[in-house]
Scaffold this motif. Structure first.
Motif, PDB file in Angstrom:
ATOM      1  N   LEU A  70     -34.982  10.821  15.303  1.00 11.85           N
ATOM      2  CA  LEU A  70     -33.969  11.870  14.718  1.00 11.85           C
ATOM      3  C   LEU A  70     -32.469  10.979  14.629  1.00 11.85           C
ATOM      4  CD1 LEU A  70     -33.919  14.610  18.000  1.00 11.85           C
ATOM      5  CD2 LEU A  70     -34.941  14.721  15.317  1.00 11.85           C
ATOM      6  N   ALA A  71     -32.553  10.131  13.742  1.00 10.25           N
ATOM      7  CA  ALA A  71     -31.701   8.379  13.446  1.00 10.25           C
ATOM      8  C   ALA A  71     -32.016   9.147  11.706  1.00 10.25           C
ATOM      9  CB  ALA A  71     -31.763   7.284  13.555  1.00 10.25           C
ATOM     10  N   PRO A  72     -30.479   9.093  11.612  1.00 11.10           N
ATOM     11  CA  PRO A  72     -30.958   9.572   9.770  1.00 11.10           C
ATOM     12  C   PRO A  72     -31.909   8.830   8.841  1.00 11.10           C
ATOM     13  CG  PRO A  72     -28.499   9.034  10.882  1.00 11.10           C
ATOM     14  CD  PRO A  72     -29.199   7.893  11.445  1.00 11.10           C
ATOM     15  N   ARG A  73     -32.365   9.572   7.926  1.00  7.39           N
ATOM     16  CA  ARG A  73     -33.802   9.409   7.003  1.00  7.39           C
ATOM     17  C   ARG A  73     -33.082   7.907   6.537  1.00  7.39           C
ATOM     18  NH1 ARG A  73     -33.681  14.857   2.871  1.00  7.39           N
ATOM     19  NH2 ARG A  73     -34.468  15.715   4.560  1.00  7.39           N
ATOM     20  N   ASP A  74     -32.074   7.337   6.124  1.00 12.04           N
ATOM     21  CA  ASP A  74     -31.912   6.134   5.298  1.00 12.04           C
ATOM     22  C   ASP A  74     -32.543   4.968   6.482  1.00 12.04           C
ATOM     23  OD1 ASP A  74     -29.749   6.235   7.125  1.00 12.04           O
ATOM     24  OD2 ASP A  74     -28.859   4.517   6.003  1.00 12.04           O
ATOM     25  N   ILE A  75     -32.468   5.199   8.207  1.00  5.29           N
ATOM     26  CA  ILE A  75     -32.475   4.400   9.248  1.00  5.29           C
ATOM     27  C   ILE A  75     -34.015   4.477   9.201  1.00  5.29           C
ATOM     28  CG2 ILE A  75     -32.460   3.689  11.728  1.00  5.29           C
ATOM     29  CD1 ILE A  75     -29.379   4.534  11.248  1.00  5.29           C
ATOM     30  N   VAL A  76     -34.595   5.926   8.955  1.00  6.13           N
ATOM     31  CA  VAL A  76     -35.989   6.031   9.222  1.00  6.13           C
ATOM     32  C   VAL A  76     -36.816   5.184   8.575  1.00  6.13           C
ATOM     33  CG1 VAL A  76     -37.751   7.734   9.672  1.00  6.13           C
ATOM     34  CG2 VAL A  76     -35.336   7.738  10.625  1.00  6.13           C
ATOM     35  N   ALA A  77     -36.572   5.513   7.350  1.00 10.23           N
ATOM     36  CA  ALA A  77     -37.048   4.860   5.822  1.00 10.23           C
ATOM     37  C   ALA A  77     -36.974   3.803   5.936  1.00 10.23           C
ATOM     38  CB  ALA A  77     -36.737   5.929   4.751  1.00 10.23           C
ATOM     39  N   ARG A  78     -35.973   2.728   6.487  1.00  8.50           N
ATOM     40  CA  ARG A  78     -36.455   1.075   6.176  1.00  8.50           C
ATOM     41  C   ARG A  78     -37.104   0.877   8.002  1.00  8.50           C
ATOM     42  NH1 ARG A  78     -30.701   1.685   5.596  1.00  8.50           N
ATOM     43  NH2 ARG A  78     -30.159   0.845   7.340  1.00  8.50           N
ATOM     44  N   ALA A  79     -37.293   1.943   8.768  1.00 13.56           N
ATOM     45  CA  ALA A  79     -37.714   1.317   9.805  1.00 13.56           C
ATOM     46  C   ALA A  79     -39.737   1.461   9.306  1.00 13.56           C
ATOM     47  CB  ALA A  79     -37.313   2.091  10.867  1.00 13.56           C
ATOM     48  N   ILE A  80     -39.888   2.531   8.691  1.00 13.55           N
ATOM     49  CA  ILE A  80     -41.006   2.266   8.386  1.00 13.55           C
ATOM     50  C   ILE A  80     -41.476   1.430   7.175  1.00 13.55           C
ATOM     51  CG2 ILE A  80     -42.650   4.275   7.501  1.00 13.55           C
ATOM     52  CD1 ILE A  80     -41.348   6.345   8.476  1.00 13.55           C
ATOM     53  N   ASP A  81     -40.333   1.522   6.530  1.00 19.24           N
ATOM     54  CA  ASP A  81     -41.074   0.225   5.690  1.00 19.24           C
ATOM     55  C   ASP A  81     -40.944  -1.486   6.287  1.00 19.24           C
ATOM     56  OD1 ASP A  81     -40.604  -0.550   2.592  1.00 19.24           O
ATOM     57  OD2 ASP A  81     -39.763  -1.794   3.288  1.00 19.24           O
ATOM     58  N   TYR A  82     -40.803  -1.438   6.893  1.00 19.60           N
ATOM     59  CA  TYR A  82     -40.458  -2.834   7.625  1.00 19.60           C
ATOM     60  C   TYR A  82     -41.367  -2.765   8.587  1.00 19.60           C
ATOM     61  CZ  TYR A  82     -39.124  -6.721  11.513  1.00 19.60           C
ATOM     62  OH  TYR A  82     -39.399  -7.741  12.579  1.00 19.60           O
ATOM     63  N   GLU A  83     -41.784  -1.860   9.398  1.00 22.00           N
ATOM     64  CA  GLU A  83     -43.289  -1.855   9.921  1.00 22.00           C
ATOM     65  C   GLU A  83     -44.525  -1.976   9.461  1.00 22.00           C
ATOM     66  OE1 GLU A  83     -44.043  -2.417  13.046  1.00 22.00           O
ATOM     67  OE2 GLU A  83     -41.615  -2.926  14.079  1.00 22.00           O
ATOM     68  N   MET A  84     -44.375  -1.310   8.156  1.00 22.92           N
ATOM     69  CA  MET A  84     -45.223  -1.160   6.955  1.00 22.92           C
ATOM     70  C   MET A  84     -45.669  -2.405   6.608  1.00 22.92           C
ATOM     71  SD  MET A  84     -45.208   2.079   4.821  1.00 22.92           S
ATOM     72  CE  MET A  84     -46.337   1.963   3.717  1.00 22.92           C
ATOM     73  N   LYS A  85     -44.941  -3.582   5.779  1.00 21.80           N
ATOM     74  CA  LYS A  85     -44.714  -4.671   5.665  1.00 21.80           C
ATOM     75  C   LYS A  85     -44.830  -6.002   6.650  1.00 21.80           C
ATOM     76  CE  LYS A  85     -42.085  -3.685   1.902  1.00 21.80           C
ATOM     77  NZ  LYS A  85     -40.461  -3.297   1.068  1.00 21.80           N
ATOM     78  N   ARG A  86     -44.398  -5.451   8.295  1.00 26.61           N
ATOM     79  CA  ARG A  86     -44.575  -6.385   9.047  1.00 26.61           C
ATOM     80  C   ARG A  86     -46.356  -6.714   8.922  1.00 26.61           C
ATOM     81  NH1 ARG A  86     -44.634  -6.233  14.676  1.00 26.61           N
ATOM     82  NH2 ARG A  86     -44.666  -5.121  14.357  1.00 26.61           N
ATOM     83  N   LEU A  87     -47.061  -4.962   9.630  1.00 29.53           N
ATOM     84  CA  LEU A  87     -48.267  -5.705   9.554  1.00 29.53           C
ATOM     85  C   LEU A  87     -49.138  -5.593   8.603  1.00 29.53           C
ATOM     86  CD1 LEU A  87     -47.601  -2.748  12.277  1.00 29.53           C
ATOM     87  CD2 LEU A  87     -47.971  -5.066  13.201  1.00 29.53           C
TER      88      LEU A  87
END
Length: 550
Positions: free
Chosen positions: A285-302
């Motif tokens: 339920l965090a704002p969209r920018d935080i969620v989008a960056r988290a997804i982007d980070y996990e995709m790039k990390r993995l």
């Protein structure tokens, strides 16, 4: 000779903002609505989540204001936020009176009340919705009402090319808008429209990115036209990336509403583990920018192609009732969301900056207004709170209608507009040039000006934009206009504005995140660009938000 149409009010754009304005004005004015495609084709129709407003007795306008300010990361104009929240309920009640059927539920007293859902960044349930197709319900209802009015003319399949302005008289503003040149896609002829008042309501510019949830028409036309006419723009660096778009080769650009996470959906890695609690205490339920960056980070990390959104732990009937369109769409692709997680990626979704306006939608050019996603009202700041977008369309369309009605001349003599000169252009035999430049632009904007940025990436993007602008300007001067050429011309202009604003912001705030300036500055300042080659973005980035929005 160029065919000329005359009206009191020209509305360029046929989404929630444009149609709402037309309905408010139809009693007092002859209105022309310009729609680039079919009347219902636009971002409004595809909006799923809902509209935010205080209907619950446990909620409050102050809470709505606070949530919006927090999501905006200190950059919202507080007066705009307060104005929007205070007028939200009345605008929703007007929409209900037009016939929009929002979902209802039992109030445990034998009666009915509106079903309110909750989305990321909201402290209360305050989202009115029509299942998971709220935008479609709003768009089709307003379109039906518009078609009934004898004083509203609808021009479908017309592209606005440029605004027609002349020197203003009896005003401090130097320019006055008197209409627009438009391209009739049905006859493939350029025509002109004279109007006392011209309103831009063309939506955002997310089509500038390779991956987007927006329909093809979202090419930043109004922002580019207003800039060329002499209007300032602000905060174009803040483009919202929706965290959850369906990742599937046959899905196209299918958005997965914020309300999924509001109703308990969890974000998971390919191995099934959750990751949002590690990024923010509000988790999904965090704002969209935080969620989008988290997804982007996990995709790039993995090195993963996608992450997953899982609501399968909820009862099957609940999912089918609240998200029927998403259920049917995913099921047609072989994904049963009642049993399986949904593959997702972030995608460009919403333009938070735009053409600077006051609370009545007035721009820097006399008789020219801008409303909806393409405008900068100060409501969204550095990040838009979920379900405030359609609300902004309704609130500022009504405000603009009041101002326009008060200043419209009832007995007005129409002027003859200058003819469109195409005597020195020919039909193009190199359409491939447009297609190549279109794909190149969207790819480097995604790679260099996407969710995570650096100064070097922005410099590379600006260099490529300048090369494309020279090519497109030459092409535009030599060949007859077409839909693809007009959209590409506008997209390249908007791309430049986004890059210049991003280069001016020496911090990370909200939707703008740069590895070179990862910290947030102590003072929140808007980025304002003025269409003057001698005035740089850095020089115009100042604390003038409140003053500029008087």
């Amino acid at each position: 000779m160029t065919k000329q149409h005359n009206c009191d009010v020209l509305i360029i754009g046929s989404g929630a903002a444009g149609l709402t304005l037309a309905l408010h004005l139809a009693k007092n004015a002859d209105v022309v609505i310009l729609s680039k495609g079919p009347l219902n084709e636009g971002s409004t129709f595809y909006a799923q989540g809902g509209v935010a407003a205080v209907f619950d007795e446990n909620d409050s306008i102050d809470a709505h204001v606070k949530d919006t300010l927090i999501a905006g990361a200190g950059l919202c104009d507080e007066s705009s936020v307060q104005y929007t929240a205070e007028n939200a309920k009345a605008c929703l009640e007007w929409l209900i009176n037009q016939g929009v059927a929002f979902d209802q539920e039992s109030d445990n007293k034998g009666g009915e009340r509106y079903h309110l859902t909750r989305e990321g960044g909201h402290s209360h349930r305050r989202i009115l919705h029509a299942a998971d197709a709220t935008g479609q319900a709003i768009q089709t209802t307003l379109a039906e009402q518009v078609k009934k009015h004898s004083r509203i003319r609808i021009f479908e399949r017309f592209n606005a090319i440029d605004l027609i302005c002349h020197n203003a008289e009896h005003t401090s503003q130097t320019k006055e808008c008197i209409g627009a040149y438009v391209w009739n896609r049905n006859s493939e002829k350029v025509e002109s429209i004279y109007a006392q008042k011209t309103i831009l309501a063309t939506g955002g510019a997310s089509k500038v990115y390779q991956y987007t949830s927006n329909p093809d028409v979202a090419s930043g036309d109004g922002i580019a036209m207003a800039w060329r006419a002499g209007c300032r723009v602000a905060n174009m660096e803040f483009n919202q990336f929706h965290p959850t778009c369906l990742f599937h080769p046959s899905a196209g650009t299918f958005l997965l509403t914020e309300a999924l996470r509001g109703e308990g959906a969890k974000l998971r890695r390919p191995d099934g583990s959750r990751f949002m609690p590690a990024f923010d205490e509000r988790a999904e339920l965090a704002p969209r920018d935080i969620v989008a960056r988290a997804i982007d980070y996990e995709m790039k990390r993995l090195g993963a192609d996608c992450m997953y959104l899982d609501i399968s732990h909820k009862p099957s009937d609940f999912i089918k009732q609240h998200f029927p369109n998403i259920y049917e769409k995913t099921l047609s692709l072989g994904i049963d969301i009642t049993k399986q997680p949904i593959p997702i990626v972030p995608a460009a979704h919403y333009t938070c900056g735009g053409v600077m306006v006051n609370h009545q939608g007035k721009t820097d050019v006399n008789q020219l207004y801008a409303i909806g996603e393409m405008s900068y009202t100060g409501l969204h700041g550095a990040n838009r709170l979920a379900s405030n977008s359609l609300l902004e369309c309704l609130v500022f369309a009504r405000a603009a209608a009041i101002e326009i009605s008060d200043t419209l001349k009832q007995k007005h003599r129409f002027q003859t507009l200058p003819d469109w000169d195409e005597s020195r252009v020919t039909d193009s035999d190199e359409e491939v040039v447009i297609q190549h430049n279109w794909h190149e632009l969207r790819l480097f904007m995604w790679d260099y000006v996407g969710i995570v940025r650096t100064t070097k990436r922005l410099a590379r993007a600006l260099h490529r934009v300048e090369l494309l602008q020279r090519e497109i300007d030459e092409y535009y001067r030599n060949f007859k206009v077409s839909n693809n050429l007009l959209e590409l011309r506008n997209l390249v202009q908007v791309a430049e504005l986004i890059i210049r604003c991003a280069m001016a912001r020496k911090e990370s705030r909200g939707l703008h995140y740069t590895l070179d300036y990862p910290e947030m500055l102590p003072q929140a300042l808007p980025t304002i660009l003025t269409p003057d080659p001698l005035c740089s973005a850095e020089e115009t980035m100042s604390n003038v938000a409140a003053e500029s929005l008087k």
